[in-house]
Design a protein around this motif. Structure first.
Motif, PDB file in Angstrom:
ATOM      1  N   HIS A 115      38.259  47.205  40.971  1.00 52.03           N
ATOM      2  CA  HIS A 115      38.066  45.974  41.738  1.00 52.03           C
ATOM      3  C   HIS A 115      39.246  45.714  42.666  1.00 52.03           C
ATOM      4  O   HIS A 115      39.599  44.569  42.922  1.00 52.03           O
ATOM      5  CB  HIS A 115      37.843  44.793  40.787  1.00 52.03           C
ATOM      6  CG  HIS A 115      36.594  44.909  39.981  1.00 52.03           C
ATOM      7  ND1 HIS A 115      35.394  44.368  40.372  1.00 52.03           N
ATOM      8  CD2 HIS A 115      36.345  45.547  38.812  1.00 52.03           C
ATOM      9  CE1 HIS A 115      34.456  44.651  39.473  1.00 52.03           C
ATOM     10  NE2 HIS A 115      35.012  45.358  38.518  1.00 52.03           N
ATOM     11  N   TRP A 151      35.261  40.412  35.430  1.00 51.56           N
ATOM     12  CA  TRP A 151      35.369  39.935  36.808  1.00 51.56           C
ATOM     13  C   TRP A 151      34.308  38.895  37.141  1.00 51.56           C
ATOM     14  O   TRP A 151      34.472  38.113  38.073  1.00 51.56           O
ATOM     15  CB  TRP A 151      35.294  41.107  37.779  1.00 51.56           C
ATOM     16  CG  TRP A 151      36.619  41.779  37.932  1.00 51.56           C
ATOM     17  CD1 TRP A 151      37.041  42.940  37.351  1.00 51.56           C
ATOM     18  CD2 TRP A 151      37.721  41.309  38.710  1.00 51.56           C
ATOM     19  NE1 TRP A 151      38.340  43.218  37.709  1.00 51.56           N
ATOM     20  CE2 TRP A 151      38.780  42.237  38.551  1.00 51.56           C
ATOM     21  CE3 TRP A 151      37.923  40.201  39.520  1.00 51.56           C
ATOM     22  CZ2 TRP A 151      40.010  42.078  39.170  1.00 51.56           C
ATOM     23  CZ3 TRP A 151      39.158  40.048  40.146  1.00 51.56           C
ATOM     24  CH2 TRP A 151      40.184  40.978  39.975  1.00 51.56           C
ATOM     25  N   PRO A 180      39.763  36.110  35.536  1.00 49.44           N
ATOM     26  CA  PRO A 180      39.818  37.568  35.337  1.00 49.44           C
ATOM     27  C   PRO A 180      41.229  38.113  35.136  1.00 49.44           C
ATOM     28  O   PRO A 180      41.494  38.837  34.176  1.00 49.44           O
ATOM     29  CB  PRO A 180      39.171  38.122  36.612  1.00 49.44           C
ATOM     30  CG  PRO A 180      38.268  37.033  37.073  1.00 49.44           C
ATOM     31  CD  PRO A 180      38.979  35.765  36.745  1.00 49.44           C
TER      32      PRO A 180
END
Length: 612
Positions: free
Chosen positions: A440, A557, A567
């Protein structure tokens, strides 16, 4: 030499170097024939190991010293402590082919290259499924209408999943504006988009744009990501058992072939369902290639180089992040990218014909003829001279300890349950943070390509530097420091004021590099806390915890939708919890009572026994 009154469950076999039998005489002669005057014989048992130092004087062999070593703690029971010395640093195979030579370098180098396509498949979804700005698509006959005009009139509130209800079929480029000037747009109802257009300034074609995974299908993004991670969890658990049964070489290459085939198949799929199924297969095979490849690499090497090679085996992972960003930047099309990242795996497949089996697996399975051919080849390439009839020393000792069967329940025995539970927490914490940041990186802000290149470059340097730190400070200290730094970096990121993008990126790179180093050393670290016969089970349990962490990552997330700081806070706290667990682990590490060492009578006393 004799022993008496040994506890049956912890019986230790002691080698008498002066005894004239085929096995012991062959071992000592092998050591002497190699040019040494002093030979060291290791006789493994379930929990302990006897190191017998012999010297050849004239035509006879005499015992100079004997040491009883606890293989799980590295404790020598003559009063000295060896820090984290595994019981297989010196064995009969390393006596013949050496700890590390040209033969080991060739194969450990080639095997580590398989980490490149494996990492490509793991990391590619960052670009193939990247979030892109989207809006309701213009009808075909209105495609020449300026985009800004279309969005301002049909989606005045900035919505991306709906537009005002208008007679678009009756409108054309000439009367489009006039129609919206004659109606009250705010009074018109909203309808769902029949299609979507996507911004192509940063990313080209992705699976998001091709399969329309936005708005009411947005939830499928997490499921698509989880497909690979579920497969990876299954592969991490099952591949070890398969390689134990059928060998490292064939298991490794079989998974590599399936991985390559599935990789090319993904580039041809026409439906999201087939894509998801193929990603599960890619996850299973990629993790299996990683796990079995690591086992094979460390079983080709012994001694201190084993720790170094175990860490360097992860180096291509960090390098591959940088390469993935470059491939994604220049291709800008997910199918083309898929074919390119799969090609290196296909190029490496022909080495199956020459790839050696693990010599230590061959010895454990009693496949002596194959082992002899392997040793002959390795010794020749390493420039080592083999003694005559050395194969007589390769027989497996006929002892009760070698026949003992252990199960997964043994690592939860009261002697090891604290160690095992703590290891599960540590593995989980490392993978949650490492994969959470890695998969991410685009959500951290800034240029995703530049961020990825910087992260890969810095992580590569950090892994190389960690070798010196590990050799100087040991695995435990390094793991504790890296997990603490990573956890604090994540938490501090939440405290950085808006507008300080480079500060956030710097902290993210710090967290990623720290956990990347943890990922490189955790397998070796775990193995050293279990006796020889339980080490595969201990590492396997850790991989299972890692698999659970992989499945959890996408949903961590998703907490951002509840509270944007959650997160990073969760990942940071996991890392700090892992660091605290290391402190507990140090106290709970199995330590056995030292015994006396009497050289005068040449008798070694096992802990808990007494000599009559």
């Amino acid at each position: 030499m004799d022993t008496s009154n040994h506890n049956e469950s912890e019986e230790v076999a002691i080698i008498d170097c002066s005894t004239n039998n085929d096995r012991t005489n062959g071992i000592t002669n092998a050591a002497f024939d190699s040019g040494g005057e002093v030979g060291r014989v290791l006789q493994p048992s379930l929990d302990y190991e006897i190191a017998t130092t012999c010297q050849k004087v004239g035509g006879s062999t005499t015992v100079l010293d004997e040491t009883l070593q606890d293989t799980s703690t590295g404790t020598n029971y003559n009063g000295s402590i060896v820090e984290n010395v595994p019981d297989d640093d010196s064995d009969i195979i390393s006596d013949y082919i050496g700890h590390y030579g040209r033969w080991q370098f060739l194969w450990t180098f080639l095997l580590c290259l398989f980490q490149i396509p494996t990492t490509f498949h793991f990391f590619c979804l960052v670009f193939q499924a990247a979030n892109r700005e989207h809006w309701c698509a213009r009808p075909a006959h209105l495609r020449t209408l300026p985009l800004e005009l279309w969005r301002n009139l049909t989606q005045p509130d900035g919505g991306r999943c709906s537009l005002v209800n208008a007679p678009y079929r009756q409108l054309n480029v000439l009367n489009f504006t006039d129609y919206f000037l004659t109606v009250n747009v705010s009074s018109l109802e909203r309808i769902s988009c029949s299609g979507y257009e996507f911004d192509s300034n940063v990313f080209g074609s992705t699976i998001i744009s091709e399969f329309g995974l936005v708005c009411d299908k947005d939830h499928l993004n997490s499921i698509v990501e989880m497909c690979y991670l579920v497969g990876a969890a299954l592969g991490s658990v099952g591949s070890g058992w398969i390689s134990d049964q059928f060998g490292r070489r064939h298991t490794f290459m079989a998974f590599a072939i399936i991985q390559t085939s599935a990789g090319f198949f993904i580039g041809l799929v026409s439906s999201l369902e087939m894509f998801m199924i193929a990603r599960v297969v890619i996850g299973i095979t990629s993790m299996s290639v990683t796990v079995v490849g690591f086992v094979l690499v460390v079983e080709l090497v012994s001694g201190k180089p084993r720790t170094i090679i175990g860490i360097l085996n992860i180096l291509p992972v960090a390098i591959s992040y940088t390469l993935t960003a470059g491939i994604a930047f220049y291709t800008r099309e997910w199918r083309l990218m898929q074919f390119i990242i799969t090609t290196p795996g296909a190029v490496l497949l022909p080495i199956w014909y020459w790839l050696p089996e693990s010599p230590r697996w061959l010895l454990a399975k009693g496949r002596i003829e194959e082992l002899k051919r392997l040793i002959d080849t390795a010794a020749k390439m390493n420039g080592r001279k083999l003694p005559l009839n050395y194969e007589r020393t390769l027989n497996i000792p006929n002892s009760e300890c070698s026949k003992e069967v252990v199960s997964i329940l043994d690592i939860f025995h009261k002697r090891f349950i604290h160690t095992t539970l703590t290891m599960l927490v540590i593995w989980f914490a490392i993978i949650v943070l490492y994969c959470g940041i890695t998969l991410h990186v685009g959500q951290l802000g800034g240029d995703i390509y530049l961020n990825t290149v910087l992260a890969g470059a810095v992580e590569s340097i950090t892994i190389c530097l960690s070798i010196f730190a590990v050799l100087k400070l040991g695995l435990w200290v390094n793991l504790f420091l890296y997990m603490t730094v990573a956890g604090l970096s994540c938490i501090v990121m939440n405290l950085v004021p808006d507008g300080n993008l480079w500060v956030i990126i710097m902290l993210a790179m710090t967290a990623k590099c720290a956990t990347g180093t943890c990922n490189a050393i955790i397998s070796t670290f775990t193995a050293r806390y279990y006796p020889t016969t339980m080490r595969n089970l201990g590492v396997g349990a850790g991989n299972f915890a890692a698999g659970i962490a992989l499945i959890v990552v996408p949903y961590v997330w998703l907490l951002e939708r509840t509270y944007k700081y959650l997160p990073l806070t969760v990942m940071g706290m996991c890392s700090l919890l892992g660091a605290v667990s290391l402190l507990i682990l140090k106290d709970k590490r199995p330590v056995r009572q030292k015994s006396e060492h009497k050289t005068s009578s040449s008798v070694i006393k096992a802990p808990g026994d007494h000599i009559g």
